[in-house]
Design an enzyme around this catalytic site. Structure first.
Site, PDB file in Angstrom:
ATOM      1  N   PRO A   2       0.780  -1.252   0.074  1.00  0.00           N
ATOM      2  CG  PRO A   2       0.199  -0.991   2.085  1.00  0.00           C
ATOM      3  CD  PRO A   2       1.297  -1.475   1.304  1.00  0.00           C
ATOM      4  CD  GLU A   3       3.087   3.343  -4.081  1.00  0.00           C
ATOM      5  OE1 GLU A   3       3.073   4.673  -4.421  1.00  0.00           O
ATOM      6  OE2 GLU A   3       3.382   2.576  -5.030  1.00  0.00           O
ATOM      7  CG  HIS A  93      -0.986 -15.316   5.919  1.00  0.00           C
ATOM      8  ND1 HIS A  93       0.256 -16.210   6.500  1.00  0.00           N
ATOM      9  CD2 HIS A  93      -1.079 -15.989   4.677  1.00  0.00           C
ATOM     10  CE1 HIS A  93       0.791 -16.972   5.797  1.00  0.00           C
ATOM     11  NE2 HIS A  93       0.048 -16.835   4.572  1.00  0.00           N
ATOM     12  NE  ARG A 112       6.784  -9.874   0.968  1.00  0.00           N
ATOM     13  CZ  ARG A 112       7.182  -8.805   0.015  1.00  0.00           C
ATOM     14  NH1 ARG A 112       6.562  -8.265  -0.755  1.00  0.00           N
ATOM     15  NH2 ARG A 112       8.485  -8.920   0.056  1.00  0.00           N
TER      16      ARG A 112
END
Length: 276
Positions: A2-3, A93, A112
DNA sequence: CTACCATCCTGGTTGC
DNA sequence: TGCAACCAGGATGGTA
């Protein structure tokens, strides 16, 4: 993932579900992500009302009644998903679950685990290690050409790397750096300190515009990003250069005009003819 | 200051 | 079909 636009999309999804709601139950499914969660993280937000869901750069900041701030960074692969009714079974996750007093379930999933969760007193906001040295918010009035030029200062590094530096401008990531430079007609290789006056004005405007356009499109979905509803963002269809190495330049029409190379270990895309 | 490298992780894609 | 290599939206810290 995400930006800034993706984080803002998530913020806009979370706000209506969380603001004014009480966290009836919070569960952290592991003790750490990128960093260890603070001791008692889940217990300390349980039973508390969420006053607001804010964003600073790529950080989500939940103001918790009683003077605490919950910080969340999505790293490369973090997602929030909201379930208004009974949620499905937990997925691999899923690391955090919040259930509000109105029965809404919010889950944070991050394969991640580059994401960050923290909880600290609001007095610590200004001095928080992750927030203290962030540069200007690109969508604020404080960000313009002169502010950008001041942030670039005397840097001799490439402009692409400079605008990825969160101290120069907060929230620009790898995709929007390439896209903003294309819009501004500036080569990603240009020495940062040479971006002044007219060029700085143009680049600051390009950064602001591309981020706003992306937010309006619900962010960009390449692999991981989803809106909190599960919907995909669709700004990736509007990329002019990112991911388009070898394609015809949409600016000048040069065949195979979009080139790809590596800067700072990350892919940069640009047109050598349109960008100087 | 700058450049460069490694690191934290998993998963999807590519190429043999 | 299998498997290994490579790549990915972030950010820090170390070294030279």
């Amino acid at each position: 993932m995400p930006e800034l636009p993706e984080v803002e999309t998530v913020r806009r999804g979370l706000a209506p579900a969380l603001e004014g709601a009480v966290i009836a139950k919070a569960t952290a499914f592991r003790p750490d992500l990128r960093f260890p969660l603070p001791p008692g993280f889940a217990e300390n937000i349980t039973g508390k009302r969420v006053d607001s869901v804010d964003r600073r750069a790529k950080y989500l900041l939940l103001r918790i009644a009683g003077g605490m701030v919950m910080l969340s960074h999505l790293g490369m692969s973090g997602r929030y998903r909201i379930y208004k009714d009974a949620p499905p079974a937990l997925e691999p996750h899923d690391h955090l679950e919040l259930v509000t007093d109105s029965g809404v379930t919010i889950r944070y999933n991050d394969p991640r685990r580059f994401g960050i969760l923290d909880l600290f007193p609001e007095e610590g906001l200004a001095t928080h290690k992750l927030l203290a040295s962030l540069g200007p918010e690109p969508l604020s009035n404080a960000f313009d050409g002169p502010a950008l030029a001041a942030g670039l200062g005397d840097k001799r590094t490439a402009i692409k790397l400079a605008i990825l530096d969160q101290r120069v401008v907060a929230g620009v990531g790898n995709i929007y750096a390439s896209e903003a430079l294309f819009r501004a007609g500036i080569s990603p290789k240009r020495t940062a300190r040479t971006v002044k006056r007219g060029r700085a004005d143009k680049l600051a405007a390009a950064i602001r515009d591309v981020l706003n356009d992306a937010i309006a499109a619900g962010g960009s979905s390449l692999r991981d990003h989803r809106q909190t509803s599960g919907e995909l963002g669709y700004f990736q269809h509007s990329f002019k250069v990112y991911g388009r190495g070898g394609e015809t330049c949409p600016g000048c029409g040069t065949e195979a005009g979009i080139r790809q190379f590596v800067q700072g270990g990350r892919s940069t895309f640009y047109c050598a003819k349109c960008q100087r």
